[in-house]
Design a protein around this motif. Structure first.
Motif, PDB file in Angstrom:
ATOM      1  N   ASN A 227       1.170  -1.093  -0.162  1.00  0.00           N
ATOM      2  CA  ASN A 227      -0.293   0.049   0.343  1.00  0.00           C
ATOM      3  C   ASN A 227       0.838   1.314   0.381  1.00  0.00           C
ATOM      4  O   ASN A 227       1.836   1.480   1.325  1.00  0.00           O
ATOM      5  CB  ASN A 227      -0.696  -0.492   1.186  1.00  0.00           C
ATOM      6  CG  ASN A 227      -1.451  -1.516   1.243  1.00  0.00           C
ATOM      7  OD1 ASN A 227      -2.121  -1.770  -0.034  1.00  0.00           O
ATOM      8  ND2 ASN A 227      -1.603  -2.266   2.366  1.00  0.00           N
TER       9      ASN A 227
ATOM     10  N   VAL B 291       1.411   5.178  -0.319  1.00  0.00           N
ATOM     11  CA  VAL B 291       0.743   6.572  -0.415  1.00  0.00           C
ATOM     12  C   VAL B 291       2.300   7.578  -0.992  1.00  0.00           C
ATOM     13  O   VAL B 291       3.177   7.528  -0.705  1.00  0.00           O
ATOM     14  CB  VAL B 291       0.573   7.013   1.092  1.00  0.00           C
ATOM     15  CG1 VAL B 291      -0.127   8.525   0.504  1.00  0.00           C
ATOM     16  CG2 VAL B 291      -0.844   6.114   0.966  1.00  0.00           C
TER      17      VAL B 291
ATOM     18  N   LEU C 115      -2.308   7.134  -4.334  1.00  0.00           N
ATOM     19  CA  LEU C 115      -2.652   5.785  -3.740  1.00  0.00           C
ATOM     20  C   LEU C 115      -2.024   4.718  -4.480  1.00  0.00           C
ATOM     21  O   LEU C 115      -3.008   4.679  -5.501  1.00  0.00           O
ATOM     22  CB  LEU C 115      -3.719   5.599  -2.862  1.00  0.00           C
ATOM     23  CG  LEU C 115      -4.433   6.787  -1.892  1.00  0.00           C
ATOM     24  CD1 LEU C 115      -5.850   6.563  -1.380  1.00  0.00           C
ATOM     25  CD2 LEU C 115      -3.240   6.602  -0.731  1.00  0.00           C
TER      26      LEU C 115
ATOM     27  N   LYS D 158      -6.140  10.565   5.767  1.00  0.00           N
ATOM     28  CA  LYS D 158      -5.812   9.293   5.954  1.00  0.00           C
ATOM     29  C   LYS D 158      -7.650   8.042   5.457  1.00  0.00           C
ATOM     30  O   LYS D 158      -7.896   6.545   5.542  1.00  0.00           O
ATOM     31  CB  LYS D 158      -5.499   9.544   7.463  1.00  0.00           C
ATOM     32  CG  LYS D 158      -5.889   7.649   8.142  1.00  0.00           C
ATOM     33  CD  LYS D 158      -6.448   7.968  10.337  1.00  0.00           C
ATOM     34  CE  LYS D 158      -7.697   8.619  10.528  1.00  0.00           C
ATOM     35  NZ  LYS D 158      -8.087   9.306  12.234  1.00  0.00           N
TER      36      LYS D 158
ATOM     37  N   ILE E 114      -6.878   6.675   2.441  1.00  0.00           N
ATOM     38  CA  ILE E 114      -6.688   5.925   2.361  1.00  0.00           C
ATOM     39  C   ILE E 114      -6.990   4.272   2.918  1.00  0.00           C
ATOM     40  O   ILE E 114      -6.960   3.235   2.701  1.00  0.00           O
ATOM     41  CB  ILE E 114      -5.228   6.119   3.340  1.00  0.00           C
ATOM     42  CG1 ILE E 114      -4.808   6.724   2.680  1.00  0.00           C
ATOM     43  CG2 ILE E 114      -4.270   4.380   3.981  1.00  0.00           C
ATOM     44  CD1 ILE E 114      -3.169   7.383   3.517  1.00  0.00           C
TER      45      ILE E 114
ATOM     46  N   PHE F 187      -7.363   1.388   0.180  1.00  0.00           N
ATOM     47  CA  PHE F 187      -6.245   0.115   0.744  1.00  0.00           C
ATOM     48  C   PHE F 187      -7.077  -0.533   1.257  1.00  0.00           C
ATOM     49  O   PHE F 187      -7.199  -2.663   0.570  1.00  0.00           O
ATOM     50  CB  PHE F 187      -5.435   0.349   1.211  1.00  0.00           C
ATOM     51  CG  PHE F 187      -4.511   1.402   0.403  1.00  0.00           C
ATOM     52  CD1 PHE F 187      -3.781   1.118  -0.619  1.00  0.00           C
ATOM     53  CD2 PHE F 187      -3.689   2.020   1.106  1.00  0.00           C
ATOM     54  CE1 PHE F 187      -3.743   2.319  -0.894  1.00  0.00           C
ATOM     55  CE2 PHE F 187      -2.493   3.183   0.971  1.00  0.00           C
ATOM     56  CZ  PHE F 187      -2.412   2.471  -0.505  1.00  0.00           C
TER      57      PHE F 187
ATOM     58  N   ILE G 255       1.990   1.705   3.527  1.00  0.00           N
ATOM     59  CA  ILE G 255       1.681   1.683   4.932  1.00  0.00           C
ATOM     60  C   ILE G 255       1.354   0.211   4.925  1.00  0.00           C
ATOM     61  O   ILE G 255       0.567  -1.123   4.260  1.00  0.00           O
ATOM     62  CB  ILE G 255       0.100   2.212   4.618  1.00  0.00           C
ATOM     63  CG1 ILE G 255      -0.014   3.556   4.304  1.00  0.00           C
ATOM     64  CG2 ILE G 255      -0.624   2.111   6.113  1.00  0.00           C
ATOM     65  CD1 ILE G 255       0.615   4.217   5.041  1.00  0.00           C
TER      66      ILE G 255
ATOM     67  N   LEU H 168      -3.827  -0.355   9.156  1.00  0.00           N
ATOM     68  CA  LEU H 168      -5.059  -0.003   8.531  1.00  0.00           C
ATOM     69  C   LEU H 168      -6.679  -1.139   9.332  1.00  0.00           C
ATOM     70  O   LEU H 168      -7.255  -0.441   9.706  1.00  0.00           O
ATOM     71  CB  LEU H 168      -5.376  -0.864   7.472  1.00  0.00           C
ATOM     72  CG  LEU H 168      -4.200  -0.368   6.199  1.00  0.00           C
ATOM     73  CD1 LEU H 168      -4.338  -1.391   4.824  1.00  0.00           C
ATOM     74  CD2 LEU H 168      -4.927   1.379   5.496  1.00  0.00           C
TER      75      LEU H 168
ATOM     76  N   LEU I 224       2.026  10.101   8.583  1.00  0.00           N
ATOM     77  CA  LEU I 224       1.223  10.720   7.576  1.00  0.00           C
ATOM     78  C   LEU I 224       1.549  11.945   7.924  1.00  0.00           C
ATOM     79  O   LEU I 224       2.090  12.865   6.783  1.00  0.00           O
ATOM     80  CB  LEU I 224      -0.428  10.476   7.423  1.00  0.00           C
ATOM     81  CG  LEU I 224      -0.882   9.781   6.820  1.00  0.00           C
ATOM     82  CD1 LEU I 224      -2.491   9.686   6.655  1.00  0.00           C
ATOM     83  CD2 LEU I 224      -0.440   9.763   5.671  1.00  0.00           C
TER      84      LEU I 224
END
Length: 364
Positions: free
Chosen positions: A251, A253, A267, A294, A297, A301, A337, A342, A354
């Protein structure tokens, strides 16, 4: 055409050249559309025969502006795969993608270079796809075979007692004769699998040492030959890094500055841009902005994380190479990430990462 050429923007983007019937015959990308496209028509003395032929057939032109050069690369790749223009030969041709296959025959592994591996064959282990000219892959394998004397041209087995031609030329350990040579061969093949798989670089390091020794002995012909082989092998290793990175389905960013106070967020999962958006920044970590990022994300994801296969195919490798090269460059900042971030209830690690990403991008 003249009016379109004069009005092209000096920004990143993709251009589509068309023939008299409106068909797309070439797709290209550039960091500066105006400069690149005009060079086809106004600076044509040094053009290759292929480019000169292309220009003769161009009757119309379309273009798409992008915010970043990275997006231009990705859009170009997508359009070539979709339209398969006649002058974009590489990405539209399945034969442009080469694989190294280790095929088990008679209990032993043999090396094969192919454009179409049988992925469901349990007797095969394959590496790739490689996007270079097939000759580069062949040269790399030739170098390894010559250096380690595994270029046997018999269908050897433990019961064979007739040497092959390469044995007399010093290019074969004697696997065709069976015995101890088979044991040595198997050890070399295990190390080759480790080299291509990224777990054992000993073969590569020994090839480098052999090149240096040849140079010290003033055998410059052998040193130059080894140098070329090493360069070809190095290409394979770099491509395997791309493949390995992509297969991890990370993942990612990404932040890239468009101007002093504008950034673009991407992303990315595997070889796909899932989301992109522009933000205004004011030189400080904005909690509201971080919260928005956030939320995106967590949305994208989590949805995508369980639906991807692991093996990179030739349909994915071009985008995968673009993304990997982009991350290695200096124009962007990125963050990977972990899945545990997550699913955590408080997202403390994600929030902190972040904030740090925006801060690093601002400082640089």
């Amino acid at each position: 055409m003249k009016e379109k050429l004069n009005n092209l923007p000096s920004s990143p983007g993709v251009y589509l050249m068309k023939d008299s019937l409106g068909g797309i015959i070439y797709v290209g990308k550039s960091k500066n559309l105006k400069k690149r496209v005009q060079s086809y028509f106004y600076q044509n003395k040094s053009h290759t025969p292929k480019v000169k032929k292309l220009v003769q057939h161009v009757r119309d032109l379309d273009y798409m502006v992008t915010d970043t050069e990275f997006e231009a690369f990705m859009t170009e790749c997508e359009l070539i795969q979709k339209h398969k223009p006649m002058y974009n030969r590489k990405m539209k041709n399945p034969l442009a993608y080469t694989y190294i296959v280790l095929q088990r025959t008679g209990g032993l592994l043999r090396i094969e270079i192919t454009n179409n591996p049988m992925s469901d064959n349990p007797e095969q282990v394959h590496f790739g796809p490689y996007t270079a000219n097939k000759n580069v892959v062949e040269k790399a394998i030739q170098g390894i075979e010559e250096c380690y004397k595994i270029a046997c041209n018999h269908s050897f087995s433990a019961n064979t007692n007739t040497p092959c031609l390469n044995y007399s030329l010093g290019l074969c350990l004697g696997m065709c004769l069976g015995g101890e040579a088979i044991v040595k061969y198997n050890l070399i093949m295990d190390r080759l699998m480790g080299l291509l798989g990224g777990t054992d670089r000993s073969l590569y390091e020994e090839m480098e040492q052999s090149m240096l020794e040849a140079a010290e002995q003033f055998d410059f012909e052998r040193a130059a030959k080894n140098r070329d082989y090493i360069a070809a092998v190095n290409f394979l290793l770099n491509k395997e890094k791309v493949i390995g990175f992509t297969e991890e389905n990370r993942n990612i960013v990404i932040l890239e500055y468009l101007s002093e106070d504008r950034v673009k967020l991407f992303l990315i999962k595997r070889n796909t841009v899932l989301f992109s958006e522009k933000y205004t920044v004011d030189g400080s970590v904005n909690e509201e902005q971080t919260a928005r990022v956030k939320a995106v994300i967590l949305r994208y994801f989590e949805v995508e994380s369980a639906s991807l296969s692991s093996k990179v195919t030739r349909d994915e490798i071009d985008q995968a190479q673009i993304i990997y090269s982009y991350l290695q460059g200096s124009s962007c900042h990125y963050l990977i990430i972990p899945e545990v971030w997550l699913i955590a209830e408080d997202h403390t690690d994600l929030n902190a990462a972040l904030g740090d990403l925006f801060l690093r991008a601002e400082v640089d």
